[in-house]
Write a protein that holds these residues in place. Structure first.
Motif, PDB file in Angstrom:
ATOM      1  N   LEU A  82     -43.977  13.120  78.735  1.00  0.00           N
ATOM      2  CA  LEU A  82     -44.384  13.959  79.523  1.00  0.00           C
ATOM      3  C   LEU A  82     -45.354  14.471  79.869  1.00  0.00           C
ATOM      4  O   LEU A  82     -45.347  15.814  79.296  1.00  0.00           O
ATOM      5  CB  LEU A  82     -42.996  14.726  80.209  1.00  0.00           C
ATOM      6  N   VAL A  83     -46.180  14.978  80.550  1.00  0.00           N
ATOM      7  CA  VAL A  83     -47.558  15.610  80.783  1.00  0.00           C
ATOM      8  C   VAL A  83     -47.771  16.529  81.952  1.00  0.00           C
ATOM      9  O   VAL A  83     -47.534  16.307  83.308  1.00  0.00           O
ATOM     10  CB  VAL A  83     -48.434  14.411  80.896  1.00  0.00           C
ATOM     11  N   THR A  84     -47.791  17.693  81.271  1.00  0.00           N
ATOM     12  CA  THR A  84     -47.903  18.384  82.651  1.00  0.00           C
ATOM     13  C   THR A  84     -49.571  19.836  82.700  1.00  0.00           C
ATOM     14  O   THR A  84     -49.633  20.343  81.596  1.00  0.00           O
ATOM     15  CB  THR A  84     -46.863  20.172  82.552  1.00  0.00           C
ATOM     16  N   PRO A  85     -50.269  19.345  83.649  1.00  0.00           N
ATOM     17  CA  PRO A  85     -51.703  19.841  83.610  1.00  0.00           C
ATOM     18  C   PRO A  85     -51.537  21.418  84.137  1.00  0.00           C
ATOM     19  O   PRO A  85     -50.364  21.363  85.514  1.00  0.00           O
ATOM     20  CB  PRO A  85     -52.362  18.984  84.326  1.00  0.00           C
ATOM     21  N   VAL A  86     -52.036  21.620  83.768  1.00  0.00           N
ATOM     22  CA  VAL A  86     -52.214  23.437  84.769  1.00  0.00           C
ATOM     23  C   VAL A  86     -53.823  23.552  85.190  1.00  0.00           C
ATOM     24  O   VAL A  86     -54.412  23.797  83.526  1.00  0.00           O
ATOM     25  CB  VAL A  86     -51.808  24.500  83.787  1.00  0.00           C
TER      26      VAL A  86
END
Length: 117
Positions: free
Chosen positions: A102-106
């Motif tokens: 699971l990748v969460t970009p900010v």
């Protein structure tokens, strides 16, 4: 033109979580791990690719910069990503190629210069 008498052999591949873990049992605990990476440029981009390959469960990526074509020697995804935000380019690549992570970009910059006058 395709010959209707021509045979084609398609190999079956196993890519489920259990299939991968059977081949690399030493990485089994990585599914439970979360890693935050601040900066996905030269070192960060290579690191997140390796984290995803190792089966890390969650990656949280923060960066504010875009891919500069002049730095292709330090960017793993190549010229096709030039002009895009690094965090978006690397996140899309990871989502497509390592769907178990699971990748969460900010898109955010920490610090910077402020006018305090």
């Amino acid at each position: 033109m395709i010959d209707s008498n021509q045979a084609y052999f398609s190999r079956q591949g196993r890519v489920g979580n259990m299939d991968v873990m059977v081949r690399t049992p030493e990485l089994q605990t990585m599914r439970e791990k979360s890693i935050a990476v601040f900066g996905v440029g030269c070192l960060g981009s290579i690191s997140v690719l390796e984290f995803a390959r190792a089966g890390v469960g969650n990656l949280r990526l923060m960066d504010h910069d875009f891919v500069d074509p002049a730095t292709m020697g330090r960017w793993p995804l190549g010229l096709i990503e030039a002009g895009r935000y690094k965090v978006h380019a690397i996140s899309e690549f990871l989502n497509s190629n390592y769907p178990s992570t699971l990748v969460t970009p900010v898109l955010h910059r920490i610090g910077g210069v402020r006018d305090c006058s």
